[in-house]
Design a protein around this motif. Structure first.
Motif, PDB file in Angstrom:
ATOM      1  N   LEU A  30       0.815  -1.335   0.116  1.00  0.00           N
ATOM      2  CA  LEU A  30      -0.026   0.231   0.039  1.00  0.00           C
ATOM      3  C   LEU A  30       0.939   1.411   0.092  1.00  0.00           C
ATOM      4  N   ALA A  31       1.975   1.309   0.721  1.00  0.00           N
ATOM      5  CA  ALA A  31       2.778   2.391   0.913  1.00  0.00           C
ATOM      6  C   ALA A  31       3.637   2.650  -0.722  1.00  0.00           C
ATOM      7  N   LEU A  32       3.992   1.618  -1.221  1.00  0.00           N
ATOM      8  CA  LEU A  32       4.570   1.631  -2.429  1.00  0.00           C
ATOM      9  C   LEU A  32       3.605   2.175  -3.488  1.00  0.00           C
ATOM     10  N   LEU A  33       2.333   1.543  -3.587  1.00  0.00           N
ATOM     11  CA  LEU A  33       1.503   2.087  -4.453  1.00  0.00           C
ATOM     12  C   LEU A  33       0.933   3.611  -4.277  1.00  0.00           C
ATOM     13  N   PHE A  34       0.661   4.017  -2.880  1.00  0.00           N
ATOM     14  CA  PHE A  34       0.322   5.204  -2.954  1.00  0.00           C
ATOM     15  C   PHE A  34       1.368   6.343  -3.097  1.00  0.00           C
ATOM     16  N   LEU A  35       2.694   6.155  -2.704  1.00  0.00           N
ATOM     17  CA  LEU A  35       3.702   7.151  -2.885  1.00  0.00           C
ATOM     18  C   LEU A  35       3.718   7.204  -4.625  1.00  0.00           C
ATOM     19  N   ARG A  36       3.925   6.123  -5.142  1.00  0.00           N
ATOM     20  CA  ARG A  36       4.078   6.035  -6.706  1.00  0.00           C
ATOM     21  C   ARG A  36       2.846   6.675  -7.047  1.00  0.00           C
ATOM     22  N   PHE A  37       1.808   6.457  -6.941  1.00  0.00           N
ATOM     23  CA  PHE A  37       0.616   7.404  -7.338  1.00  0.00           C
ATOM     24  C   PHE A  37       0.867   9.062  -6.933  1.00  0.00           C
ATOM     25  N   TYR A  38       0.926   9.218  -5.829  1.00  0.00           N
ATOM     26  CA  TYR A  38       1.291  10.378  -5.281  1.00  0.00           C
ATOM     27  C   TYR A  38       2.266  11.334  -6.016  1.00  0.00           C
ATOM     28  N   ASN A  39       3.538  10.629  -6.313  1.00  0.00           N
ATOM     29  CA  ASN A  39       4.468  11.306  -7.087  1.00  0.00           C
ATOM     30  C   ASN A  39       4.366  11.342  -8.596  1.00  0.00           C
ATOM     31  N   GLY A  40       3.475  10.354  -8.931  1.00  0.00           N
ATOM     32  CA  GLY A  40       3.297  10.418 -10.187  1.00  0.00           C
ATOM     33  C   GLY A  40       2.194  11.574 -10.750  1.00  0.00           C
ATOM     34  N   VAL A  41       1.092  11.772  -9.729  1.00  0.00           N
ATOM     35  CA  VAL A  41       0.426  12.777  -9.798  1.00  0.00           C
ATOM     36  C   VAL A  41       0.917  14.149  -9.991  1.00  0.00           C
ATOM     37  N   MET A  42       1.848  14.310  -9.056  1.00  0.00           N
ATOM     38  CA  MET A  42       2.380  15.598  -8.471  1.00  0.00           C
ATOM     39  C   MET A  42       3.659  15.773  -9.532  1.00  0.00           C
ATOM     40  N   LEU A  43       4.230  15.007  -9.987  1.00  0.00           N
ATOM     41  CA  LEU A  43       5.602  15.265 -11.145  1.00  0.00           C
ATOM     42  C   LEU A  43       5.091  14.953 -12.391  1.00  0.00           C
ATOM     43  N   LEU A  44       4.290  14.124 -12.568  1.00  0.00           N
ATOM     44  CA  LEU A  44       4.000  13.950 -14.225  1.00  0.00           C
ATOM     45  C   LEU A  44       2.593  14.085 -14.536  1.00  0.00           C
ATOM     46  N   GLY A  45       1.684  14.528 -13.745  1.00  0.00           N
ATOM     47  CA  GLY A  45       0.262  14.878 -14.138  1.00  0.00           C
ATOM     48  C   GLY A  45       0.226  16.060 -15.023  1.00  0.00           C
ATOM     49  N   GLU A  46      -0.731  16.213 -15.896  1.00  0.00           N
ATOM     50  CA  GLU A  46      -0.826  17.307 -16.700  1.00  0.00           C
ATOM     51  C   GLU A  46      -0.989  18.566 -16.205  1.00  0.00           C
ATOM     52  N   ASP A  47      -1.925  18.817 -15.243  1.00  0.00           N
ATOM     53  CA  ASP A  47      -1.977  19.918 -14.496  1.00  0.00           C
ATOM     54  C   ASP A  47      -1.270  20.203 -13.384  1.00  0.00           C
ATOM     55  N   ASN A  48      -0.567  19.013 -12.939  1.00  0.00           N
ATOM     56  CA  ASN A  48       0.319  19.007 -11.666  1.00  0.00           C
ATOM     57  C   ASN A  48      -0.492  19.581 -10.645  1.00  0.00           C
ATOM     58  N   PHE A  49      -1.771  19.831 -10.445  1.00  0.00           N
ATOM     59  CA  PHE A  49      -2.454  20.079  -9.208  1.00  0.00           C
ATOM     60  C   PHE A  49      -1.971  21.181  -8.437  1.00  0.00           C
ATOM     61  N   GLY A  50      -1.390  22.166  -8.889  1.00  0.00           N
ATOM     62  CA  GLY A  50      -0.748  23.025  -8.040  1.00  0.00           C
ATOM     63  C   GLY A  50       0.413  22.785  -7.243  1.00  0.00           C
ATOM     64  N   SER A  51       1.019  21.768  -8.053  1.00  0.00           N
ATOM     65  CA  SER A  51       2.391  21.331  -7.415  1.00  0.00           C
ATOM     66  C   SER A  51       3.454  22.370  -8.027  1.00  0.00           C
ATOM     67  N   TRP A  52       3.389  23.445  -8.202  1.00  0.00           N
ATOM     68  CA  TRP A  52       4.387  24.467  -8.504  1.00  0.00           C
ATOM     69  C   TRP A  52       5.653  24.150  -7.446  1.00  0.00           C
ATOM     70  N   LEU A  53       5.209  24.201  -5.937  1.00  0.00           N
ATOM     71  CA  LEU A  53       6.277  23.938  -5.140  1.00  0.00           C
ATOM     72  C   LEU A  53       7.158  22.850  -5.254  1.00  0.00           C
ATOM     73  N   PHE A  54       6.763  21.754  -6.078  1.00  0.00           N
ATOM     74  CA  PHE A  54       7.818  20.947  -6.137  1.00  0.00           C
ATOM     75  C   PHE A  54       8.738  21.350  -7.297  1.00  0.00           C
ATOM     76  N   PHE A  55       8.267  22.066  -8.342  1.00  0.00           N
ATOM     77  CA  PHE A  55       9.178  22.281  -9.576  1.00  0.00           C
ATOM     78  C   PHE A  55       9.816  24.012  -9.110  1.00  0.00           C
ATOM     79  N   SER A  56       9.380  24.496  -8.043  1.00  0.00           N
ATOM     80  CA  SER A  56      10.479  25.667  -7.693  1.00  0.00           C
ATOM     81  C   SER A  56      11.414  25.203  -6.737  1.00  0.00           C
ATOM     82  N   LEU A  57      11.004  24.387  -5.858  1.00  0.00           N
ATOM     83  CA  LEU A  57      12.222  23.907  -4.891  1.00  0.00           C
ATOM     84  C   LEU A  57      12.266  22.280  -4.898  1.00  0.00           C
ATOM     85  N   PRO A  58      13.290  21.931  -5.843  1.00  0.00           N
ATOM     86  CA  PRO A  58      13.345  20.427  -6.266  1.00  0.00           C
ATOM     87  C   PRO A  58      13.877  19.622  -4.794  1.00  0.00           C
TER      88      PRO A  58
END
Length: 175
Positions: A30-58
């Motif tokens: 469950l942890a691996l699937l959740f974190l894979r999904f979380y990172n995939g949505v935040m980093l590889l998602g089309e909208d990035n769902f407001g994850s500008w914080l990840f791109f501005s501060l790596p």
């Protein structure tokens, strides 16, 4: 004899028992699937769902991932770290180790190290998956040093504290 001569088999046996636990297997999957999904949505998602914080501060990418992982892992580690005391009393499966001249401290240290090394391995796997996804994300810089620093700043102290606290409380309350 070296310091780890008799602790190594105890740690290996404890790690093997922990890996066989269904509670641990379910948590890991469950942890691996959740974190894979979380990172995939935040980093590889089309909208990035407001994850500008990840791109501005790596360095926020491994930080947020490890905070999420260690929050859940701390709860699970309490139950699994304290389980070995109950298991030793109940099943008496550790008589094999008593053949060697092994002090109580060496035995307990081996048990604790066996539990901790499995959780540290999970942390390294999650960091590896996060690093790969971070490298695949377009526009996100990779901060290599942050992955190493956060492993030693977040993961190791959390595991040491939670393991020590759960064992201490098990010994004090005898439950």
């Amino acid at each position: 004899m070296s310091f780890f001569t008799y602790k190594r088999p105890v740690a290996r046996y404890e790690s093997l028992l922990l890996r066989r636990s269904w509670f641990f297997r379910i948590f890991t999957i469950l942890a691996l699937l959740f974190l894979r999904f979380y990172n995939g949505v935040m980093l590889l998602g089309e909208d990035n769902f407001g994850s500008w914080l990840f791109f501005s501060l790596p360095s926020n990418i491994p930080y947020a991932t490890l905070l999420l992982l260690n929050t859940g892992q701390a709860v699970i580690a309490i139950f699994l770290a304290s389980d070995f005391l109950k298991r030793d009393k109940k099943l008496d499966t550790s008589e094999v180790f008593y053949v060697h001249s092994l002090s109580n401290a060496e035995y307990v240290f081996g048990k604790i190290w066996g539990n901790m090394r499995i959780f540290l391995l999970i942390n390294l796997i999650v960091l590896g998956i996060t690093l790969v996804l971070n490298g695949m994300a377009s526009g996100a810089a990779v901060e290599w040093l942050a992955y190493i620093q956060y492993f030693f700043i977040i993961c190791v102290p959390t595991l040491v504290f939670i393991t020590g606290l759960s064992i201490f409380l098990m010994l004090v309350f005898r439950n």
